[in-house]
Each structure stands twice: as structure tokens, then as C-alpha cells.
Scaffold this active site. Structure first.
Site, PDB file in Angstrom:
ATOM      1  N   ASP A  99     -60.377  83.814  11.480  1.00 38.85           N
ATOM      2  CA  ASP A  99     -61.228  82.613  11.569  1.00 38.85           C
ATOM      3  C   ASP A  99     -62.414  82.858  12.487  1.00 38.85           C
ATOM      4  O   ASP A  99     -62.345  83.639  13.431  1.00 38.85           O
ATOM      5  CB  ASP A  99     -60.426  81.383  12.026  1.00 38.85           C
ATOM      6  N   GLU A 164     -57.269  81.155  15.497  1.00 38.45           N
ATOM      7  CA  GLU A 164     -57.295  81.612  16.888  1.00 38.45           C
ATOM      8  C   GLU A 164     -58.241  80.760  17.718  1.00 38.45           C
ATOM      9  O   GLU A 164     -57.969  80.434  18.873  1.00 38.45           O
ATOM     10  CB  GLU A 164     -57.728  83.085  16.952  1.00 38.45           C
TER      11      GLU A 164
END
Lengths: 416, 416
Positions: A99, A164
Site C-alpha cells: 500500500d 501498513e
């Protein structure tokens, strides 16, 4: 470096790896929306001969875990893990998050953020540093070992994780699914330093209450902004006080090892109305060995001192929430085998010793270490300063150093 | 009070007027979206025998006028003016704005904001105070004169105007269409005081520039919030300095005759990023007899002193804009016939003298006085403190006093 190691390094295809980084950048996998990129990585891991575990995260179940924290409104999430090797040596996790944060104003970029541009010895684009570059290095390190025909004794596990940036739901899910190992490397941008420690970072939200009034009688209202200003001052003093006492040698070079950042403030909605409510969001840095509850108490004590000193705030106490990303700190001894392995691999790759230093940002390391009992270091290409910004870019030279260091680390840690 | 006056007062139908106020409240005529309410008022004015002028505002043309100021993104606007009487006496404008501010969180209201609830001797709802109540009083005063069969010598002009809340485009349009008179009353909520003066209020926007950085290296960034705080302090000091020197007897009872309100502040978008840009919007009170340019210079000088004292701000000066509502001050002599007329009408209605006092808010008075050369007072029911808030409500008793005072004022000013 032995013959096998040399052969593996020779098999690393930097140009192909750069092409793959650009391919990943061209899939805008913002936190919460990583499906297409995860499918791409899963296919890639299969293509290099790894056994792939791809699953849909059980968000309800994960939300019950004490280390769960999240900011975005997530509808779905996928885990992607590739495994290769045997059970005859030590196991190693290579973890990278897929991400990325938003690109912001695209007009602030000199290059398109969602393309992957190779120029001036760099790969540019959102995620190049944080951290599709590092993830690709892990994949191409494993691919080189396979291309060289080397059989590993231990298992190598590549984790491509989601979420994350807002709390590490993907890494937590990997741990809870059973992925633990004798060591782990997370390819976060450490400027090629080896980091056996990460500070913590707890996001907070403070809601300050005032009293609305028409601006023409503003003295009859109470400005939430005016009530916030002494709170802000107190928190800046708290930051100063806390940072002065940090004496961890891994943080000796940082002016602010545990910064307190007031990242977002919003109050009022009309020039001619006294602002009634103020919302302040920030993040509170936590020392590596600090007790979270004590640190939280120090924060709320500082806030409370302001509240008690002000009659209005005493009657109308601000609302304080630990909200969003709650990155606990994590560390391992510098003598841990995974640290020694990465240090030796880096030395043999570059001819010089790496810097051993903690990082001041939170990362998925805490889930691997604290929940998964897996000794973990951060090591990767690029500078965290270039992340979350326009013109994010990583040096191709550093990508090369990383993929070579990772290949040697795998060979040495897992055996062959 | 003579026979004719008594007869007119007897013809005032308070209950019907309250019903009409509720009808107006039930049409949510927020600034920029007043068409339905204007159509309603136009029909009402026709029904009481006034000749109605209803026109579509030429927004392009209006935007060229030096007194044009606006905040909302307006697509259209309508002027509605009712006229009755003859050219044999003095002419009188009764001006009220039809636009209202948003209701905000409806859960903060004890009653539905868009309904018009009559309870405890009050009419409640958005616009009851500011200022559909006052506008209805003007309409029912004219209606009572007509119902009493009295013929006026001078003209009475009822203006229902749009866009008062964001700069007074509707009142300006009336003036530019030629509606001027020997006197005017604006039925703004003055708590039944007679106000021959309104302070000015200039909306401003300050954009402070910082430098973004990841929170983990926040000392490498520059927080726009931290740079704003001394600016805020300097402006609060400026407010204090300016208010201390106000010696106008019409403002003797105000602690802050010319408040400086910081109404809206927004900065940053992520807890873990140093906020790069801060937007502050507020309004700057202007003395009745103050030169606008000097007042603006005093403001920008205070801002500039902070900028010059800070190396970062000196290199990255904030952007300063006079933006949105620019309410210049306005006043007329207390000896003006319109003041005397309203004072005498109020005295004969209530048995006591009204308070003569300036208001600290901006209003359409400035367009009528400064552009239209029409001596104007503010006089109306309700308290400005109750406007722009949940549970906005006006006392029925004050509505009664207003409609009676207006009826007498019309009879005496225009003659019959």
C-alpha cells in the site's frame, strides 16, 4: 564471497527489476485499495517458482486483536505470501508493504505519480521508495537464487502486505496466519542502514470544545482555537522534555528521536462565527524501550495540566482519543543473527560496513517482533524523507545494493 | 397617536403574521438558493396590493461594482420589490433579507429548523430572528395600512433581498436598479434598539506556507501551524489595541465594538505529516467613521511585523486576501428625520424611549447609505446573538412591537 554467491549475484537482472518496479507503481494501490497490486505480486511470486498463499483478510476477526489499528474505511484486504526452500535450515521472512499513500496534488509532481519514470539514475513515482522498490528487490533476490539453480536449506517467505500506512493490518494478518521465522527483513527505506529498532508512533485526536457566537459579539463566545493554543504549547514542551532524555545510542544522531507532530487541525466553518469545535490530529513518538501506558499517561498528564489551569477547559474538558495508527515500538539485540547476516552481506556487497541505527518511524516490524516473535531488521533503499511527498524517487544504485545484500542474506541465513 | 394611527394598529393581524413567518421559515432559503422564497414574497406583496418588481440579477454586471462582495458560488439571484403610495410625500424603504445561514447539525436543535414552531411566546426556526420575522413585520405593517383604508402620500417600498449574509448583492442590486428614498428601515435584529450606525466587517483569508515532512523527521519540515500561532497572537493584540481607542458614544456599551474573529482554521491532512499549508479565515471589525484603507493597512502592518521577525516567514510570506463579505461601515446623524420618526413611533407604541445604539455587525445598511444616499436605520425584533445558531427564536411580543412601530413610522414619515 563464495562461488555460489557470486553466481547468484550474476543472475540478478537489474533492468528487469526496474521494469517490474515501474509496473507496480502503475497500479495505484492506496491503503485500502490494494487488490489489483496484490494479484500482480501473487502472479509474480508464482512465476519465480514460489508457492503462493493468497487469502482474503477476515477484517472482523482481525479487529478483535489488541494490536489492530486502522484509519481508512477498509472494505476488503488480501494477504499474499510466497514460500520456497526446505525445512533443513533457518527460515527468513522478507516483508514489504504494497500500500502507498495518496499522490496529493499531481501538479506538484514533475513526473506522473502513477507511471514509474526512469531518469537520472532513479526510479520515480508514488511507492518507489515506500516501498515497492524494496519489495521488488526481495522478489528479484529470490528469483536470482532460483535462476542460479541454487537450492536453499531453509525457507524463504516473501510477504506482500496491505495496510501498513494506517496500522499494519496486513502484517498482523500474516503473523496470525502462522508466518513466523528465525529472522526477518523489512525493506523499508532506511537509506541502506541496518535498523534493529523502530520507535513507536501513536496517533491521537483531541477535540476541543468552545462556545459559538456571532463574531459581532465574539467576547460572548469561547474560541476553540484560543483554547487549543496553550494545549499545543504544552505538547511542544512535552516533546522537548521527552526527547532530551533519550540516550539510546541507536538514536544518537537524531535531533528528535521521538517527535510529536501536530499533523492536522480544523476548526470553525464561517469567518463571522466564533469557532465552537476544534479537531487536532497528530502522532506521538514513543521510545524503543518505553512502556506504552506510561507514555500515554505522560501525554494525557500534560494535556490535563492545561485543562486544570483553565476554568473553561476544566468545565468543558477536551476529548482525547488514541485513534488511527497505533505503532508500538520494537527492537531486537544488535547481536541477533539476522543483524549479523545483513551486516556481513552488506559489507561484502559494498566493501564497507553499514550504519547501524534505529528509525524514528513506526513500521510493521512491531507485529513481526512483538506478536510473531520473529527477530526483524529494517533494511532497504531510499530515504523516508522522500516518501509521502511529490517526486518520490529511489536511486537505482541503491536498489542494486539492496537486491544484492538481500540475495547474500538469504543464502547465508537459510543456507544452501 | 391620532385616530388614523389607532385604526391602523387595530388592523394589524399578529396571528396571521406569525403564520406567514412560519411559512417563510419552511422555505430553506440559504444564501444563493433563495428563488422559492422570493417567489413567495413577491406573491405576498401583490396580495396586499403592492406593485411588484421581480427581476433576475445580472451577476456579471454586479460583479463589476466596487462594493460587490460575495462568498457562496452563486448561480442566480432575484430581486423582489413591492411599491405602494404616491409621490406626494416622503418615500420610505423597508428592507429585509430573505437569505438565511445553514442550520448546521439539526440534532443540536430542539425543534426542526425548517418548520416554524410557535411555543412559549416565541416563533422558532432558522431565519425567525435573522430576519424573516422582521421582513414579515414590514409586510404586515403595510397590509394593516391598506386594510384600514388609509392612503399614503409618499411611497413605501418593501425590498426582499438576497445574499445579505455573504456581502449584500441583493441590496446593492436594488440600489443600482434605482430604489432610493428619503429614509429606510432595515428590520435586522436590534433587540428593538434604533441603530443609526453599523460597524464594518471585512472578511479576510490568510494562507501560511510551511514545508512538509514526514513526522519522523518533523524538525526538517516547517509546521504552518507553528508559523501561524504568532500571527494569531499579533492579530489578537491588534484587536485589543483598536477596541481600546473606540470612543463613539453609540458603542459605549460594547466591550468589543470592533471584534476581530478568527472563524475558521484548517491545516494539514494526515497525523504523520508536518502541515504544509494553513488557511485562516476571519472577519475584521471596522469603526463607523474609519477609513477602510487605513484600517486594512493597520491589519497588514500587524501581520507584516510578525513576518519580518521570522526568517522563514520573511522568505515565505503568507498570502493575505480581503476575501468574501466586505461590509463597510455606515452611519447617519442621530438627528436625521428617519431616526426621529422611528424613535417617536417606538415611544408611542411602547410608552418608553428606545435605546439609540450602533450595531457591531455589518448589514445592508452600507449599500443603502453609502451607494444609495438613503438615510437608514436598523430596527427590528430579536437578538443577533440568537442568529446563526441552533434554536434561533424571536419573541412574539417583540414582533408585535416591531410591526406597530413600523406601521406608525410609515404613516408619519410618508404622510397620509
Amino acid at each position: 564471497m563464495n562461488k555460489v554467491e557470486k553466481k547468484v549475484l550474476d543472475c540478478i537482472n537489474i533492468d528487469e527489476m526496474i521494469g517490474y518496479i515501474c509496473e507496480l507503481i502503475s497500479i495505484p494501490s492506496m491503503t485500502g485499495d490494494e487488490k489489483e497490486a496484490q494479484d500482480n505480486v501473487a502472479a509474480k511470486l508464482e512465476s519465480i517458482g514460489m508457492k503462493v498463499d493468497r487469502w482474503s483478510l477476515d477484517l472482523d476477526e482481525l479487529s478483535k486483536h489488541p494490536d489492530y489499528s486502522i484509519e481508512v474505511d477498509r472494505k476488503e484486504g488480501y494477504g499474499v505470501v510466497g514460500v520456497t526452500g526446505k525445512d533443513e535450515g533457518k527460515s527468513l521472512i522478507l516483508n514489504g508493504h504494497i500500500d502507498v499513500v495518496a499522490a496529493g496534488e499531481e501538479s506538484n509532481w514533475d513526473y506522473p505519480p502513477w507511471q514509474g519514470v526512469v531518469k537520472d539514475g532513479k526510479v520515480m513515482g508514488r511507492g518507489s521508495v515506500d516501498m515497492k522498490g524494496g519489495l521488488a528487490c526481495a522478489i528479484y533476490a529470490v528469483k536470482a537464487i532460483r535462476d542460479a539453480g541454487v537450492k536453499l536449506k531453509g525457507r524463504v517467505i516473501i510477504e506482500s502486505v496491505v495496510g501498513e500506512e494506517d496500522g499494519g493490518i496486513g502484517a498482523l494478518a500474516c503473523v496470525l496466519r502462522g508466518y513466523k521465522a528465525d529472522g526477518a527483513i523489512i525493506m523499508e527505506p532506511t537509506e541502506l542502514k541496518v535498523a534493529p529498532a523502530q520507535a513507536g508512533a501513536l496517533c491521537f485526536r483531541i477535540t476541543v470544545h468552545g462556545l459559538s457566537a456571532h463574531a459581532c459579539v465574539r467576547e460572548e463566545g469561547v474560541s476553540a482555537l484560543e483554547k487549543f493554543i496553550p494545549i499545543h504549547s504544552a505538547l511542544m514542551e512535552l516533546e522537548n522534555r521527552r526527547n532530551k532524555r533519550v540516550d539510546d545510542p541507536l538514536y544518537a544522531n537524531f535531533k528528535l528521536p521521538i517527535p510529536l507532530n501536530m499533523g492536522k487541525v480544523q476548526t470553525g466553518n464561517w469567518p463571522s462565527t466564533v469557532p465552537e469545535t476544534l479537531l487536532a490530529e497528530g502522532r506521538y513518538g514513543i521510545e524503543v524501550d518505553e512502556d506504552i501506558e506510561s507514555a500515554q499517561k505522560e501525554f494525557t498528564d500534560a494535556l490535563d495540566a492545561v485543562v486544570q489551569a483553565d476554568p473553561w477547559l476544566r468545565e468543558h474538558p477536551p476529548k482525547m482519543e488514541w485513534w488511527g495508527g497505533q505503532f508500538k515500538p520494537a527492537s531486537i539485540p544488535v547481536s541477533d543473527p539476522i543483524v549479523e547476516t545483513v551486516v556481513s552481506a552488506y559489507r561484502d556487497t559494498t566493501g564497507s560496513s553499514p550504519v547501524l541505527e534505529g528509525v524514528t518511524y513506526g513500521s510493521d516490524m512491531r507485529h513481526l517482533v512483538n506478536v510473531g516473535d520473529t527477530p526483524t531488521v529494517l533494511f532497504g533503499p531510499g530515504d523516508v524523507r522522500d516518501s509521502h511527498k511529490p517526486n518520490e524517487a529511489v536511486l537505482i544504485e541503491d536498489l542494486g545494493t539492496t537486491v544484492r545484500t538481500l540475495a547474500l542474506s538469504i543464502l547465508r541465513f537459510c543456507g544452501h
